[in-house]
Design a protein around this motif. Structure first.
Motif, mmCIF file in Angstrom:
data_model
loop_
_atom_site.group_PDB
_atom_site.id
_atom_site.type_symbol
_atom_site.label_atom_id
_atom_site.label_comp_id
_atom_site.label_asym_id
_atom_site.label_seq_id
_atom_site.Cartn_x
_atom_site.Cartn_y
_atom_site.Cartn_z
ATOM 1 N N VAL A 50 0.859 -1.176 0.000
ATOM 2 C CA VAL A 50 0.000 0.000 0.000
ATOM 3 C C VAL A 50 0.899 1.229 0.000
ATOM 4 C CG1 VAL A 50 -1.848 1.248 1.176
ATOM 5 C CG2 VAL A 50 -1.768 -1.265 1.291
ATOM 6 N N LEU A 51 0.795 2.038 -1.052
ATOM 7 C CA LEU A 51 1.585 3.261 -1.213
ATOM 8 C C LEU A 51 0.674 4.452 -0.941
ATOM 9 C CD1 LEU A 51 2.638 1.763 -4.490
ATOM 10 C CD2 LEU A 51 4.389 2.355 -2.840
ATOM 11 N N VAL A 52 1.089 5.334 -0.055
ATOM 12 C CA VAL A 52 0.269 6.484 0.310
ATOM 13 C C VAL A 52 1.093 7.758 0.148
ATOM 14 C CG1 VAL A 52 -1.151 7.571 2.085
ATOM 15 C CG2 VAL A 52 -0.978 5.069 1.994
ATOM 16 N N GLY A 53 0.554 8.711 -0.604
ATOM 17 C CA GLY A 53 1.205 10.005 -0.771
ATOM 18 C C GLY A 53 0.616 11.032 0.179
ATOM 19 N N VAL A 54 1.493 11.804 0.804
ATOM 20 C CA VAL A 54 1.069 12.905 1.664
ATOM 21 C C VAL A 54 1.632 14.207 1.115
ATOM 22 C CG1 VAL A 54 0.860 11.442 3.720
ATOM 23 C CG2 VAL A 54 2.989 12.683 3.310
ATOM 24 N N GLY A 55 0.913 15.299 1.345
ATOM 25 C CA GLY A 55 1.366 16.601 0.867
ATOM 26 C C GLY A 55 2.128 17.397 1.907
ATOM 27 N N GLU A 56 2.003 17.007 3.175
ATOM 28 C CA GLU A 56 2.653 17.699 4.287
ATOM 29 C C GLU A 56 3.313 16.656 5.188
ATOM 30 O OE1 GLU A 56 2.750 21.002 4.524
ATOM 31 O OE2 GLU A 56 1.396 21.297 2.822
ATOM 32 N N VAL A 57 4.514 16.948 5.672
ATOM 33 C CA VAL A 57 5.241 15.981 6.495
ATOM 34 C C VAL A 57 4.472 15.581 7.745
ATOM 35 C CG1 VAL A 57 7.555 16.543 5.659
ATOM 36 C CG2 VAL A 57 6.638 17.749 7.636
ATOM 37 N N ASP A 58 3.722 16.515 8.322
ATOM 38 C CA ASP A 58 3.038 16.195 9.574
ATOM 39 C C ASP A 58 1.866 15.229 9.405
ATOM 40 O OD1 ASP A 58 1.307 17.999 8.370
ATOM 41 O OD2 ASP A 58 1.233 19.363 10.079
ATOM 42 N N GLN A 59 1.548 14.837 8.179
ATOM 43 C CA GLN A 59 0.495 13.847 7.935
ATOM 44 C C GLN A 59 1.008 12.415 8.077
ATOM 45 O OE1 GLN A 59 -0.378 15.422 3.967
ATOM 46 N NE2 GLN A 59 -2.455 15.882 4.674
ATOM 47 N N VAL A 60 2.312 12.230 8.135
ATOM 48 C CA VAL A 60 2.886 10.884 8.083
ATOM 49 C C VAL A 60 2.527 10.032 9.295
ATOM 50 C CG1 VAL A 60 5.150 11.476 9.064
ATOM 51 C CG2 VAL A 60 4.937 9.557 7.477
ATOM 52 N N VAL A 61 2.440 10.610 10.466
ATOM 53 C CA VAL A 61 2.158 9.819 11.668
ATOM 54 C C VAL A 61 0.764 9.201 11.577
ATOM 55 C CG1 VAL A 61 1.846 9.906 14.168
ATOM 56 C CG2 VAL A 61 3.776 11.101 13.113
ATOM 57 N N ALA A 62 -0.227 10.001 11.248
ATOM 58 C CA ALA A 62 -1.598 9.482 11.143
ATOM 59 C C ALA A 62 -1.705 8.428 10.052
ATOM 60 C CB ALA A 62 -2.581 10.623 10.892
ATOM 61 N N VAL A 63 -1.014 8.643 8.941
ATOM 62 C CA VAL A 63 -1.046 7.669 7.847
ATOM 63 C C VAL A 63 -0.404 6.354 8.284
ATOM 64 C CG1 VAL A 63 -0.168 7.138 5.542
ATOM 65 C CG2 VAL A 63 -1.220 9.351 6.005
ATOM 66 N N TRP A 85 10.995 12.880 11.626
ATOM 67 C CA TRP A 85 9.654 12.343 11.392
ATOM 68 C C TRP A 85 9.663 10.819 11.427
ATOM 69 C CZ3 TRP A 85 5.341 14.825 12.144
ATOM 70 C CH2 TRP A 85 5.385 16.216 12.175
ATOM 71 N N THR A 86 10.759 10.199 11.050
ATOM 72 C CA THR A 86 10.860 8.741 11.185
ATOM 73 C C THR A 86 10.754 8.365 12.656
ATOM 74 O OG1 THR A 86 12.206 8.558 9.182
ATOM 75 C CG2 THR A 86 12.320 6.730 10.751
ATOM 76 N N ALA A 87 11.443 9.088 13.520
ATOM 77 C CA ALA A 87 11.378 8.817 14.962
ATOM 78 C C ALA A 87 9.967 9.026 15.499
ATOM 79 C CB ALA A 87 12.372 9.707 15.704
ATOM 80 N N ARG A 88 9.267 10.034 14.999
ATOM 81 C CA ARG A 88 7.891 10.274 15.456
ATOM 82 C C ARG A 88 6.976 9.121 15.060
ATOM 83 N NH1 ARG A 88 7.400 16.818 14.397
ATOM 84 N NH2 ARG A 88 8.958 17.350 15.963
#
Length: 100
Positions: A30-43, A65-68
């Motif tokens: 599953v590949l998911v694109g985000v437009g803002e870095v802060d969306q990565v945790v929820a995704v 963000w990897t650590a988060r």
């Protein structure tokens, strides 16, 4: 492994809309694109909730963000990220218009 997720960052991406699935019958990617870095945790949390056994992040998220994401998913699944060596710095700066 039956299922894993990859999250990438690209201008204009919406993680609700920009989802691609590649199913080989043996493994679902599953590949998911985000437009803002802060969306990565929820995704990442969503991918785990949907059955991902491993999360991999685009290099654009960097170590912070990897650590988060690692903190958010805890020990439920391994989290990795793409990293670039120092030899790629000029090409990355040219690609993203950051200058040298």
């Amino acid at each position: 492994m039956r299922q894993w997720g990859f999250v990438y960052l690209a201008d204009g991406c919406d993680p609700e809309r920009d989802v691609s699935r590649v199913d080989t019958g043996a493994c679902l990617t599953v590949l998911v694109g985000v437009g803002e870095v802060d969306q990565v945790v929820a995704v990442a949390e969503r991918l785990v909730a949907e059955g991902a056994q491993l999360i991999e992040l685009c290099g654009a998220f960097g170590p912070v963000w990897t650590a988060r994401v690692i903190d958010a998913v805890g020990a439920r699944v391994p989290v990795g990220s793409v990293m670039y060596g120092g030899e790629a710095t000029k090409q990355l700066h040219d690609l993203f218009g950051l200058g040298a």
